[in-house]
Design a protein around this motif. Sequence first.
Motif, mmCIF file in Angstrom:
data_model
loop_
_atom_site.group_PDB
_atom_site.id
_atom_site.type_symbol
_atom_site.label_atom_id
_atom_site.label_comp_id
_atom_site.label_asym_id
_atom_site.label_seq_id
_atom_site.Cartn_x
_atom_site.Cartn_y
_atom_site.Cartn_z
ATOM 1 N N ILE A 66 -49.714 16.581 -27.143
ATOM 2 C CA ILE A 66 -49.803 17.596 -28.186
ATOM 3 C C ILE A 66 -50.645 17.026 -29.323
ATOM 4 O O ILE A 66 -50.382 15.912 -29.817
ATOM 5 C CB ILE A 66 -48.403 17.978 -28.705
ATOM 6 C CG1 ILE A 66 -47.559 18.533 -27.559
ATOM 7 C CG2 ILE A 66 -48.511 18.998 -29.830
ATOM 8 C CD1 ILE A 66 -46.117 18.779 -27.939
ATOM 9 N N THR A 67 -51.631 17.754 -29.740
ATOM 10 C CA THR A 67 -52.484 17.319 -30.852
ATOM 11 C C THR A 67 -51.821 17.684 -32.177
ATOM 12 O O THR A 67 -51.425 18.842 -32.387
ATOM 13 C CB THR A 67 -53.861 17.990 -30.769
ATOM 14 O OG1 THR A 67 -54.449 17.696 -29.493
ATOM 15 C CG2 THR A 67 -54.765 17.493 -31.883
ATOM 16 N N ILE A 68 -51.693 16.697 -33.039
ATOM 17 C CA ILE A 68 -51.027 16.921 -34.327
ATOM 18 C C ILE A 68 -51.977 17.670 -35.258
ATOM 19 O O ILE A 68 -53.120 17.241 -35.479
ATOM 20 C CB ILE A 68 -50.616 15.583 -34.947
ATOM 21 C CG1 ILE A 68 -49.573 14.905 -34.074
ATOM 22 C CG2 ILE A 68 -50.072 15.776 -36.363
ATOM 23 C CD1 ILE A 68 -49.118 13.562 -34.584
ATOM 24 N N PRO A 69 -51.524 18.773 -35.832
ATOM 25 C CA PRO A 69 -52.382 19.526 -36.760
ATOM 26 C C PRO A 69 -52.397 18.889 -38.149
ATOM 27 O O PRO A 69 -51.553 18.049 -38.480
ATOM 28 C CB PRO A 69 -51.723 20.905 -36.795
ATOM 29 C CG PRO A 69 -50.278 20.628 -36.530
ATOM 30 C CD PRO A 69 -50.248 19.453 -35.581
ATOM 31 N N ASN A 70 -53.355 19.316 -38.942
ATOM 32 C CA ASN A 70 -53.472 18.832 -40.329
ATOM 33 C C ASN A 70 -52.683 19.765 -41.248
ATOM 34 O O ASN A 70 -53.001 20.962 -41.370
ATOM 35 C CB ASN A 70 -54.940 18.788 -40.745
ATOM 36 C CG ASN A 70 -55.121 18.161 -42.119
ATOM 37 O OD1 ASN A 70 -54.184 17.598 -42.686
ATOM 38 N ND2 ASN A 70 -56.326 18.242 -42.660
ATOM 39 N N VAL A 71 -51.662 19.218 -41.905
ATOM 40 C CA VAL A 71 -50.812 20.024 -42.792
ATOM 41 C C VAL A 71 -50.896 19.535 -44.239
ATOM 42 O O VAL A 71 -50.060 19.929 -45.055
ATOM 43 C CB VAL A 71 -49.346 20.009 -42.308
ATOM 44 C CG1 VAL A 71 -49.212 20.686 -40.959
ATOM 45 C CG2 VAL A 71 -48.816 18.581 -42.267
ATOM 46 N N LYS A 72 -51.869 18.677 -44.564
ATOM 47 C CA LYS A 72 -52.006 18.204 -45.941
ATOM 48 C C LYS A 72 -52.356 19.362 -46.866
ATOM 49 O O LYS A 72 -53.088 20.287 -46.502
ATOM 50 C CB LYS A 72 -53.086 17.124 -46.023
ATOM 51 C CG LYS A 72 -52.686 15.808 -45.402
ATOM 52 C CD LYS A 72 -53.766 14.764 -45.598
ATOM 53 C CE LYS A 72 -53.367 13.442 -44.984
ATOM 54 N NZ LYS A 72 -54.422 12.407 -45.169
ATOM 55 N N ASN A 73 -51.800 19.263 -48.091
ATOM 56 C CA ASN A 73 -51.971 20.271 -49.146
ATOM 57 C C ASN A 73 -51.300 21.597 -48.808
ATOM 58 O O ASN A 73 -51.505 22.594 -49.508
ATOM 59 C CB ASN A 73 -53.451 20.519 -49.460
ATOM 60 C CG ASN A 73 -54.149 19.268 -49.977
ATOM 61 O OD1 ASN A 73 -53.525 18.400 -50.587
ATOM 62 N ND2 ASN A 73 -55.438 19.163 -49.726
ATOM 63 N N LYS A 74 -50.496 21.630 -47.727
ATOM 64 C CA LYS A 74 -49.685 22.797 -47.421
ATOM 65 C C LYS A 74 -48.275 22.580 -47.952
ATOM 66 O O LYS A 74 -47.854 21.449 -48.179
ATOM 67 C CB LYS A 74 -49.636 23.061 -45.911
ATOM 68 C CG LYS A 74 -50.978 23.419 -45.284
ATOM 69 C CD LYS A 74 -50.830 23.690 -43.810
ATOM 70 C CE LYS A 74 -52.163 24.049 -43.166
ATOM 71 N NZ LYS A 74 -52.705 25.335 -43.675
ATOM 72 N N SER A 75 -47.559 23.668 -48.111
ATOM 73 C CA SER A 75 -46.171 23.542 -48.561
ATOM 74 C C SER A 75 -45.319 22.961 -47.430
ATOM 75 O O SER A 75 -45.679 23.057 -46.241
ATOM 76 C CB SER A 75 -45.628 24.898 -48.987
ATOM 77 O OG SER A 75 -45.561 25.793 -47.883
ATOM 78 N N PHE A 76 -44.194 22.399 -47.803
ATOM 79 C CA PHE A 76 -43.339 21.769 -46.797
ATOM 80 C C PHE A 76 -42.801 22.802 -45.814
ATOM 81 O O PHE A 76 -42.688 22.521 -44.616
ATOM 82 C CB PHE A 76 -42.191 21.037 -47.485
ATOM 83 C CG PHE A 76 -41.193 20.458 -46.551
ATOM 84 C CD1 PHE A 76 -41.499 19.359 -45.783
ATOM 85 C CD2 PHE A 76 -39.942 21.059 -46.401
ATOM 86 C CE1 PHE A 76 -40.573 18.822 -44.893
ATOM 87 C CE2 PHE A 76 -39.019 20.533 -45.516
ATOM 88 C CZ PHE A 76 -39.331 19.417 -44.761
ATOM 89 N N LYS A 77 -42.483 23.989 -46.276
ATOM 90 C CA LYS A 77 -41.961 25.013 -45.377
ATOM 91 C C LYS A 77 -43.003 25.419 -44.341
ATOM 92 O O LYS A 77 -42.692 25.565 -43.146
ATOM 93 C CB LYS A 77 -41.516 26.234 -46.178
ATOM 94 C CG LYS A 77 -40.271 25.973 -47.018
ATOM 95 C CD LYS A 77 -39.831 27.237 -47.746
ATOM 96 C CE LYS A 77 -38.574 26.986 -48.555
ATOM 97 N NZ LYS A 77 -38.112 28.219 -49.272
ATOM 98 N N ASP A 78 -44.242 25.601 -44.776
ATOM 99 C CA ASP A 78 -45.300 25.963 -43.829
ATOM 100 C C ASP A 78 -45.528 24.854 -42.806
ATOM 101 O O ASP A 78 -45.718 25.123 -41.597
ATOM 102 C CB ASP A 78 -46.600 26.253 -44.575
ATOM 103 C CG ASP A 78 -46.503 27.501 -45.442
ATOM 104 O OD1 ASP A 78 -45.606 28.326 -45.187
ATOM 105 O OD2 ASP A 78 -47.306 27.624 -46.397
ATOM 106 N N ALA A 79 -45.525 23.633 -43.249
ATOM 107 C CA ALA A 79 -45.712 22.506 -42.335
ATOM 108 C C ALA A 79 -44.572 22.422 -41.339
ATOM 109 O O ALA A 79 -44.792 22.166 -40.128
ATOM 110 C CB ALA A 79 -45.817 21.212 -43.129
ATOM 111 N N GLN A 80 -43.348 22.662 -41.792
ATOM 112 C CA GLN A 80 -42.208 22.613 -40.882
ATOM 113 C C GLN A 80 -42.295 23.712 -39.822
ATOM 114 O O GLN A 80 -41.990 23.464 -38.645
ATOM 115 C CB GLN A 80 -40.914 22.750 -41.694
ATOM 116 C CG GLN A 80 -39.662 22.471 -40.900
ATOM 117 C CD GLN A 80 -38.428 22.465 -41.782
ATOM 118 O OE1 GLN A 80 -38.451 22.996 -42.895
ATOM 119 N NE2 GLN A 80 -37.358 21.869 -41.279
#
Length: 267
Positions: free
Chosen positions: A47-61
Amino acid sequence: MKASEFFRKITSLYLWANLFAMACVVALICIGVKYGLDIYTHHGEAITIPNVKNKSFKDAQNIFDQIGLEVVVSDTGYVKSLPPGCVLEQSPEAGERVKSGHVVYLTINASKTPTLTLPDIIDNSSLREAIAKLSSMGFKLGMPKFVSGEKDWVYGVIVNGKSVVAGDKISVEDSVYIQVGNGLRDLADSVNYIDPIYIDENDLMGGDDFEEVDAPRSSTTEKKEKETSVEKKETSTEKKSETKTEAKQESKSESKSTTSDSKSSKP
């Protein structure tokens, strides 16, 4: 055992049935271990890890839940330009390939400004020592403010126009101004000059009631005193004799002068 009995047992159907059953069990165990490990370790999955920097914690989760990855908040930081709860860092980094169920660690932006505790530097260190200590702790330093006092000695700390003391919590965004002495005395300081008190030695000697006691005289000191007394007597007698001879000579000279005057007065 006879040879006929031995061959009969070897060719027995019961023996060969047991051996076949044991071979089947071993084969099933090997197959189960192989496929079980593949299932447990998700062999072949990536599974390729997506980039979640500068996103809110809820969106990243939500993003990681959809692809079968777990999320754990490992640390917090502070960036003034980003909102609270924003993802600052992630580990593993975006683009890396992992298996399902892998844990992704996130660093999120703190909701409040971090604070630092002011160390004990007031009236306890020089300017150089205070700057080194505060810089190593992460304080934001402003230009030192000079006050009257001992040169390069720390007399106070100013934050947001107010004096702070050791142990106070200071925001990392606030500038810290050190009050340091400029080596000059304040004219408003009152100095009381006291004249020195001189004590007369006579007063000191007269104030204490001491009784003078002669030290015991030894035989040698008595001899020396006798010798000195004899010498003094001899010198006094010599002086007296000298004065007598001088008087006699003066009287003779006076009588001669009178006789010569009388002779000259006769016709």
